[in-house]
Design an enzyme around this catalytic site. Structure first.
Site, PDB file in Angstrom:
ATOM      1  N   SER A  42       0.800  -1.211   0.116  1.00  0.00           N
ATOM      2  CA  SER A  42      -0.037  -0.040  -0.123  1.00  0.00           C
ATOM      3  C   SER A  42       0.771   1.447  -0.077  1.00  0.00           C
ATOM      4  CB  SER A  42      -0.888   0.157   1.259  1.00  0.00           C
ATOM      5  OG  SER A  42      -0.232  -0.204   2.370  1.00  0.00           O
ATOM      6  N   GLY A  73      -2.298  -4.295   1.035  1.00  0.00           N
ATOM      7  CA  GLY A  73      -2.140  -5.495   1.844  1.00  0.00           C
ATOM      8  C   GLY A  73      -1.426  -6.537   1.303  1.00  0.00           C
ATOM      9  N   ASN A  94       3.565  -5.498   5.679  1.00  0.00           N
ATOM     10  CA  ASN A  94       2.416  -6.086   6.300  1.00  0.00           C
ATOM     11  C   ASN A  94       2.889  -7.708   6.805  1.00  0.00           C
ATOM     12  OD1 ASN A  94       0.267  -4.441   5.324  1.00  0.00           O
ATOM     13  ND2 ASN A  94       1.037  -4.953   3.190  1.00  0.00           N
ATOM     14  N   ASP A 109      -5.544   6.722   9.779  1.00  0.00           N
ATOM     15  CA  ASP A 109      -5.657   5.433  10.218  1.00  0.00           C
ATOM     16  C   ASP A 109      -4.450   5.096  10.828  1.00  0.00           C
ATOM     17  OD1 ASP A 109      -3.463   5.256   8.263  1.00  0.00           O
ATOM     18  OD2 ASP A 109      -4.516   3.999   6.874  1.00  0.00           O
ATOM     19  N   HIS A 116      -0.647   4.973   7.172  1.00  0.00           N
ATOM     20  CA  HIS A 116      -0.271   5.100   5.814  1.00  0.00           C
ATOM     21  C   HIS A 116      -0.137   6.897   5.722  1.00  0.00           C
ATOM     22  CE1 HIS A 116      -2.624   1.631   5.278  1.00  0.00           C
ATOM     23  NE2 HIS A 116      -1.629   1.165   4.245  1.00  0.00           N
TER      24      HIS A 116
END
Length: 206
Positions: free
Chosen positions: A21, A58, A86, A167, A170
């Site tokens: 991402s 992801g 991840n 979030d 990011h």
């Protein structure tokens, strides 16, 4: 018959950005994502480069490994590999992450695609045994394959709340700009190693 100028004849260098991402530009309009901001920054430096966005939100190192052949179908001239965040966030085995990255980097080497490896640091909350194993992945592989290493993709961003989306994970547009600014010298050094770069760039003062 009109002879094309160098600018007209040259094809832009293709730079593959294989990642998750952070490469894909999660949560951002396309122009604000990493690949587009990097492409613009390179153009501002006089480099004719198409940055191919092969980031999948992801994705783990296993995901990147599984789709590598697809990503290479576009026949890139160079690559940035940015994977592993991840795996770390999910607490996956660092040994498996290293194995996946090893296969990716070996494939790129076998295909003679110069590569910049972008590293990641594990969260201290995962404990020292895990972080020590995870953090060693990138310098170990860079040494094995004699690759340039950008140690931490989120350098200058990770602990700056103003540069992170809501979030908490990011980078926002300004965060991406910071990443691009910091990684740019490593990317230009990679591009300068390409034999064709002199045919496709006009550098300031050159």
């Amino acid at each position: 018959m009109t002879v094309p100028t160098r600018a007209e004849a040259a094809q832009p260098v293709k730079l593959l950005a294989l990642g998750d991402s952070l490469t894909a530009g999660y949560g951002l309009p396309e122009p604000q994502g990493f690949t587009r901001q990097l492409e613009k920054a390179l153009a501002d430096k006089g480099y004719s480069v198409t940055v191919v966005n092969a980031g999948v939100s992801g994705d783990t190192t296993a995901g990147g490994r599984a789709r590598l052949d697809w990503a290479l179908a576009d026949k890139p001239d160079a690559a940035i590999v940015e994977l592993g965040a991840n795996d770390m966030l999910r607490g996956l085995d660092p040994a498996q992450a290293k194995d996946n990255l090893d296969v990716i980097l070996k494939t790129l080497k076998d295909r003679r695609i110069p590569t910049l490896l972008a590293g990641m640091y594990a969260s201290p909350s995962l404990g020292k045994p895990y972080t020590d194993k995870f953090n060693a992945i990138y310098p170990d592989l860079a040494k094995t394959y004699d690759l340039p290493l950008y140690p931490f993709f989120l350098d200058g961003v990770a602990l700056e709340r103003s540069l992170i989306q809501q979030d908490g994970l990011h980078p926002n547009a300004q965060g991406v700009a910071t990443i691009v600014e910091r990684i740019l010298p490593s990317v230009t050094a990679l591009l300068d190693s390409l034999p064709q770069i002199q045919k496709t760039t006009e550098k300031p003062g050159g």
